[in-house]
Design an enzyme around this catalytic site. Structure first.
Site, PDB file in Angstrom:
ATOM      1  N   CYS A  70       0.771  -0.968  -0.108  1.00  9.44           N
ATOM      2  CA  CYS A  70       0.065   0.049  -0.065  1.00  9.44           C
ATOM      3  C   CYS A  70       1.049   1.354  -0.096  1.00  9.44           C
ATOM      4  CB  CYS A  70      -0.827  -0.115   1.230  1.00  9.44           C
ATOM      5  SG  CYS A  70      -1.812  -1.567   1.391  1.00  9.44           S
ATOM      6  N   ARG A  76       1.433   1.383  -6.055  1.00  9.76           N
ATOM      7  CA  ARG A  76       1.539   0.623  -5.007  1.00  9.76           C
ATOM      8  C   ARG A  76       0.345  -0.192  -4.734  1.00  9.76           C
ATOM      9  NH1 ARG A  76       6.289   1.905  -2.222  1.00  9.76           N
ATOM     10  NH2 ARG A  76       5.734   0.696  -0.416  1.00  9.76           N
ATOM     11  N   GLU A 128       8.745 -14.343 -19.974  1.00 10.23           N
ATOM     12  CA  GLU A 128       8.479 -12.948 -19.704  1.00 10.23           C
ATOM     13  C   GLU A 128       7.402 -12.334 -20.528  1.00 10.23           C
ATOM     14  OE1 GLU A 128       8.708 -10.648 -17.664  1.00 10.23           O
ATOM     15  OE2 GLU A 128       8.711  -8.667 -18.628  1.00 10.23           O
TER      16      GLU A 128
END
Ligand code: F6R
Length: 608
Positions: free
Chosen positions: A2, A27, A480
């Site tokens: 967070c 985030r 990836e």
């Protein structure tokens, strides 16, 4: 994961709290909230979902306090509802939290037995009640926080404001990043310097175990034993303009396009271009000739960068390489001896599992080297040596430019260690360096082929499942590519070693499943062609990422070709990453997905 912020100012702080949260939204973006102190009382506004929902709510119901805290959430405990959104409050205070309180259940039971009433499902709420409990026993806010902190287990960064305390903000850090910022008669708190960049470039990072008392006039720091401590005040370079999207629709697009520049900048930091050799900007913390083993640990995209580098370290430096994902490595108790080196790779430098592996390696007596993008991060600070990627702030949740910069640094390290071990002739080293110098230009060429990639993305957007294949160093790149596709388009994708196809996954091939093959013209190219023929023979639809010569030689009826510039193959993964990223990006755009903030994800994973 967070993001937390706090401001003690001289005018209403709500708008600036939201502005800082906007810069931390990478985030987490499950919910957001702020609390400010108005007329001695704490008032809060919270909203489910993206920050814009909170901003809209604040327009309807403004907050006017001059001191406040804010939070953007990536849910760990409890659903992403408004009720679980931070700040969490008691009758005496509000708190925002990044991290996990591991012993929250036992604390909650204890506090419930003492009459505290919990209203959310979060671990954070126990912090509010624990500090309140200490205040109820007569302690001042700062003494109450000091008494409560040692009782919390886990990783956390915390910010508190208190009822009736207009000149007080308290912060604490244990295993999750936290910075204090200095203003003119005002002070700031943020999960990182980027959040505070519009307000100040003067920052102090709290150390693990530290807590801090902020007033308008300054800050006092205390360590885990509550002793006053001095912490360095530094100037940051996280300038406000850096998080602008420029002319691009999304940060991810901007970051893909920035790659020739940031990879060039990173390579210039590690190469002596005029003499055609690698020149590391630091001393290696070990004697390369005596090195017996390399261990590489990372998560997600950074792990795939490490996996590509394994091919380079083994080939150029002739050194055995072990590589693992950090969440497995840290609990395996792998034996590490002093003659080895552990390399951790991390964009944020804060990933909890990677950090735990770094600490484990140090405990085992190994030298450590961190390939990181954030020089002030915990991993950067704790490793014996920091090898910086100069990607600049990466905001898009899906990592792009950090990946190619990690590859660039790892390539230079492999050459440098090969040189030191005498496993590379001067001539070969010179060739490799020339190839690296050509990489940014080749990436720019690859970007020019974007219109073709957009057409292929329209095809991919109709698929339910996608297979990505590659051999040699293109195998990790296939994984990836698949990761990029799943995280932003939500299309199920798997990356496989092309040679593994016939050991199982070939059963999946049918006319509905696109198979993307990454096939630079390298030493294993012919083998990859055989694998493509196996797919074609079963009616599979092949999308080839290759140069014209390779495509012509294969003589297969491809569904589509993503054309690549011709290049020497050694560092092809750095250049071939570009079409893989663009394919994922344009597929997600065609499908109308939220490219920069894909569901359930967060940029910085500071919980394990
Ligand atoms: C995927 C992605 C993640 C990160 C991983 C590690 O696009 O970004 O897989 O690579 O969470 O993060 P860092 O590099 O910050 O340690």
């Amino acid at each position: 994961m967070c993001g937390i912020v706090g401001i003690i100012g001289r005018e209403p702080v709500a708008a600036r709290l939201v502005e800082a949260l906007k810069r931390l939204e990478y985030r987490g973006y499950d919910s957001a909230g702020i609390a400010t102190l108005e007329g001695g009382h704490l008032e809060r506004r919270r909203a489910e979902g993206k920050l814009r929902n909170l901003a809209a709510r604040l327009e309807r119901e403004p907050l006017l306090g001059h001191v406040g805290i804010g939070h953007t959430r990536w849910a760990t405990h409890g659903k992403p509802t408004e009720n679980n959104a931070h700040p969490h409050s008691s009758v005496r205070l509000s708190v925002v939290h990044n991290g996990i309180i591991e012993n929250f259940r036992e604390l909650r039971e204890e506090l419930t037995a003492r009459g505290h009433v919990f209203v959310s499902e979060t671990d954070t709420e126990v912090v509010a009640h624990l500090v309140t409990d200490e205040m109820n026993a007569g302690k001042s806010p700062r003494d109450a926080v000091a008494a409560a902190l040692p009782r919390l287990r886990g990783a956390f960064a915390l910010g508190f404001v208190f009822e009736g305390e207009p000149d007080l903000l308290i912060a604490a850090r244990q295993g999750a990043p936290l910075a204090v910022g200095y203003g003119e008669g005002e002070m700031f708190l943020g999960s990182d310097a980027l959040a505070l960049a519009p307000f100040t470039d003067s920052i102090t990072y709290l150390e693990d175990g530290d807590w801090a008392v902020l007033t308008r006039d300054g800050v006092e720091f205390f360590d885990a034993l509550n002793a006053p401590v001095m912490r360095a005040r530094i100037r940051t370079q996280a300038s406000a303009f850096l998080i602008d999207k420029g002319n691009h629709r999304h940060f991810m697009a901007k970051e893909i396009h920035e790659q020739p520049e940031v990879v060039g900048r990173t390579l210039a930091h590690y190469l002596d271009m005029s003499n055609g050799c690698v020149r590391l900007p630091f001393e290696l913390p070990f004697d390369a000739a005596k090195l017996t083993r390399l261990t590489i640990v990372a998560c997600g995209t950074a792990y795939y960068a490490g996996l590509v580098a394994k091919y380079w370290f083994e080939r150029f430096a002739r050194i055995p390489v072990e590589i693992d994902v950090a969440s497995e490595f840290r609990y395996r108790e792998p034996p590490l001896d002093a003659s080895g080196l552990t390399i951790v790779v991390s964009q944020s430098g804060e990933t909890a599992d990677t950090l735990a592996c770094l600490r484990y390696a140090k405990e085992q007596g190994q030298k450590t080297l961190a390939v990181v993008n954030v020089p002030t991060s915990t991993i950067a600070r704790e490793a014996d040596t920091m090898a910086l990627t100069l990607a600049g702030p990466e905001i898009g949740v899906a990592s792009t430019k950090a990946f190619t910069c990690q590859l660039s640094v790892l390539a230079c390290l492999a050459i440098a260690i090969g040189h030191a071990r005498g496993t590379l002739s001067l001539e070969r080293e010179g060739e490799l360096v020339s190839q690296l110098i050509a990489v940014p230009g080749l990436m720019a060429e690859a970007i020019k082929r974007e219109p073709r990639i957009e057409q292929i993305a329209t095809v991919l957007s109709k698929a339910k499942d996608v297979l990505y294949l590659g051999r040699g160093a293109s195998f990790p790149l296939a994984m990836e590519g698949a990761l990029k596709l799943k995280e932003i388009s939500y299309i199920h994708a798997e990356g496989y070693a092309a040679g593994e196809l016939k050991h199982g996954p070939i059963a999946l091939i049918d006319e509905n499943m696109p198979v993307i093959v990454i096939a630079p013209h390298d030493a294993v190219y012919e083998k990859t062609v055989s694998n493509m023929q196996e797919v074609a023979a079963r009616g599979g639809r092949i999308i080839l990422i290759a140069d014209k010569r390779a495509a012509d030689e294969a003589a297969i009826d491809f569904e589509a070709i993503a054309p690549m510039p011709e290049m020497e193959p050694d560092f092809a993964p750095i250049v071939y990453a570009v079409p893989a990223q663009m394919l994922a990006y344009h597929t997600a755009v065609v499908m109308g997905k939220d490219v920069d903030q894909p569901r359930n994800l967060a940029k910085s994973v500071t919980v394990e």
